[in-house]
Design a protein around this motif. Structure first.
Motif, mmCIF file in Angstrom:
data_model
loop_
_atom_site.group_PDB
_atom_site.id
_atom_site.type_symbol
_atom_site.label_atom_id
_atom_site.label_comp_id
_atom_site.label_asym_id
_atom_site.label_seq_id
_atom_site.Cartn_x
_atom_site.Cartn_y
_atom_site.Cartn_z
ATOM 1 N N ALA A 95 0.825 -1.203 0.000
ATOM 2 C CA ALA A 95 0.000 0.000 0.000
ATOM 3 C C ALA A 95 0.860 1.253 0.000
ATOM 4 C CB ALA A 95 -0.939 -0.009 1.206
ATOM 5 N N VAL A 96 1.926 1.239 0.773
ATOM 6 C CA VAL A 96 2.833 2.387 0.807
ATOM 7 C C VAL A 96 3.500 2.569 -0.545
ATOM 8 C CG1 VAL A 96 4.987 3.246 1.807
ATOM 9 C CG2 VAL A 96 3.238 2.280 3.292
ATOM 10 N N ARG A 97 3.954 1.476 -1.138
ATOM 11 C CA ARG A 97 4.605 1.548 -2.448
ATOM 12 C C ARG A 97 3.638 2.054 -3.506
ATOM 13 N NH1 ARG A 97 7.081 -3.791 -3.663
ATOM 14 N NH2 ARG A 97 4.919 -4.366 -3.939
ATOM 15 N N ASP A 98 2.407 1.554 -3.486
ATOM 16 C CA ASP A 98 1.405 2.010 -4.457
ATOM 17 C C ASP A 98 1.071 3.484 -4.263
ATOM 18 O OD1 ASP A 98 1.322 -0.509 -5.521
ATOM 19 O OD2 ASP A 98 -0.524 -1.096 -4.476
ATOM 20 N N GLY A 99 0.945 3.914 -3.023
ATOM 21 C CA GLY A 99 0.664 5.323 -2.742
ATOM 22 C C GLY A 99 1.792 6.226 -3.202
ATOM 23 N N LEU A 100 3.013 5.792 -2.972
ATOM 24 C CA LEU A 100 4.175 6.570 -3.413
ATOM 25 C C LEU A 100 4.201 6.665 -4.941
ATOM 26 C CD1 LEU A 100 6.754 8.062 -2.636
ATOM 27 C CD2 LEU A 100 7.933 5.866 -2.683
ATOM 28 N N ALA A 101 3.910 5.567 -5.609
ATOM 29 C CA ALA A 101 3.891 5.578 -7.075
ATOM 30 C C ALA A 101 2.816 6.523 -7.606
ATOM 31 C CB ALA A 101 3.649 4.166 -7.603
ATOM 32 N N ARG A 102 1.637 6.509 -6.969
ATOM 33 C CA ARG A 102 0.576 7.440 -7.390
ATOM 34 C C ARG A 102 0.999 8.887 -7.187
ATOM 35 N NH1 ARG A 102 -2.838 3.651 -5.014
ATOM 36 N NH2 ARG A 102 -2.842 4.837 -3.077
ATOM 37 N N GLY A 103 1.646 9.168 -6.066
ATOM 38 C CA GLY A 103 2.103 10.533 -5.791
ATOM 39 C C GLY A 103 3.136 11.007 -6.791
ATOM 40 N N ILE A 104 4.067 10.139 -7.131
ATOM 41 C CA ILE A 104 5.100 10.508 -8.112
ATOM 42 C C ILE A 104 4.466 10.739 -9.481
ATOM 43 C CG2 ILE A 104 7.112 9.631 -9.370
ATOM 44 C CD1 ILE A 104 7.960 8.287 -6.734
ATOM 45 N N THR A 105 3.494 9.900 -9.843
ATOM 46 C CA THR A 105 2.819 10.060 -11.134
ATOM 47 C C THR A 105 2.067 11.381 -11.188
ATOM 48 O OG1 THR A 105 2.593 7.664 -11.317
ATOM 49 C CG2 THR A 105 1.163 9.003 -12.714
ATOM 50 N N ARG A 106 1.364 11.712 -10.112
ATOM 51 C CA ARG A 106 0.641 12.991 -10.067
ATOM 52 C C ARG A 106 1.598 14.170 -10.160
ATOM 53 N NH1 ARG A 106 -3.485 11.513 -5.138
ATOM 54 N NH2 ARG A 106 -4.787 10.103 -6.335
ATOM 55 N N ALA A 107 2.720 14.097 -9.452
ATOM 56 C CA ALA A 107 3.696 15.185 -9.512
ATOM 57 C C ALA A 107 4.260 15.332 -10.928
ATOM 58 C CB ALA A 107 4.828 14.922 -8.514
ATOM 59 N N ALA A 108 4.508 14.199 -11.590
ATOM 60 C CA ALA A 108 5.027 14.257 -12.952
ATOM 61 C C ALA A 108 4.011 14.900 -13.902
ATOM 62 C CB ALA A 108 5.385 12.862 -13.431
ATOM 63 N N ARG A 109 2.739 14.577 -13.700
ATOM 64 C CA ARG A 109 1.710 15.174 -14.551
ATOM 65 C C ARG A 109 1.608 16.680 -14.316
ATOM 66 N NH1 ARG A 109 -2.676 10.480 -13.528
ATOM 67 N NH2 ARG A 109 -1.808 8.968 -14.990
ATOM 68 N N LEU A 110 1.723 17.108 -13.050
ATOM 69 C CA LEU A 110 1.685 18.540 -12.763
ATOM 70 C C LEU A 110 2.867 19.267 -13.390
ATOM 71 C CD1 LEU A 110 0.550 18.568 -9.034
ATOM 72 C CD2 LEU A 110 -0.714 19.415 -11.010
ATOM 73 N N ILE A 111 4.024 18.668 -13.317
ATOM 74 C CA ILE A 111 5.216 19.287 -13.888
ATOM 75 C C ILE A 111 5.101 19.361 -15.413
ATOM 76 C CG2 ILE A 111 7.712 18.978 -14.258
ATOM 77 C CD1 ILE A 111 7.785 17.812 -11.387
ATOM 78 N N LYS A 112 4.554 18.283 -16.001
ATOM 79 C CA LYS A 112 4.405 18.220 -17.456
ATOM 80 C C LYS A 112 3.452 19.294 -17.968
ATOM 81 C CE LYS A 112 2.962 15.023 -21.076
ATOM 82 N NZ LYS A 112 2.418 13.697 -21.345
ATOM 83 N N THR A 113 2.372 19.557 -17.235
ATOM 84 C CA THR A 113 1.383 20.522 -17.691
ATOM 85 C C THR A 113 1.764 21.961 -17.328
ATOM 86 O OG1 THR A 113 0.069 20.248 -15.676
ATOM 87 C CG2 THR A 113 -0.509 18.863 -17.552
#
Length: 58
Positions: free
Chosen positions: A39-57
């Protein structure tokens, strides 16, 4: 000089695998990781993905 934790962990894992490959090694059942770790690993992966999308946009 201190050794990084990842290196120490890797050496321990290799030593364990080497010892378990001997003909007279005891059989050890595979142990599933606790759900909390996944669960921690999945949550961290979701957070990194969201941050990458924010940076991309941005």
């Amino acid at each position: 000089m201190e050794m990084p934790a990842a290196f120490v962990s890797a050496v321990d894992n290799v030593t364990y695998e080497f010892a378990s490959a001997r003909p007279n090694a005891p059989v050890v059942p595979h142990v599933e990781r606790p759900h909390r770790i996944r669960a921690v690993r999945d949550g961290l992966a979701r957070g990194i993905t969201r941050a990458a999308r924010l940076i991309k946009t941005a």
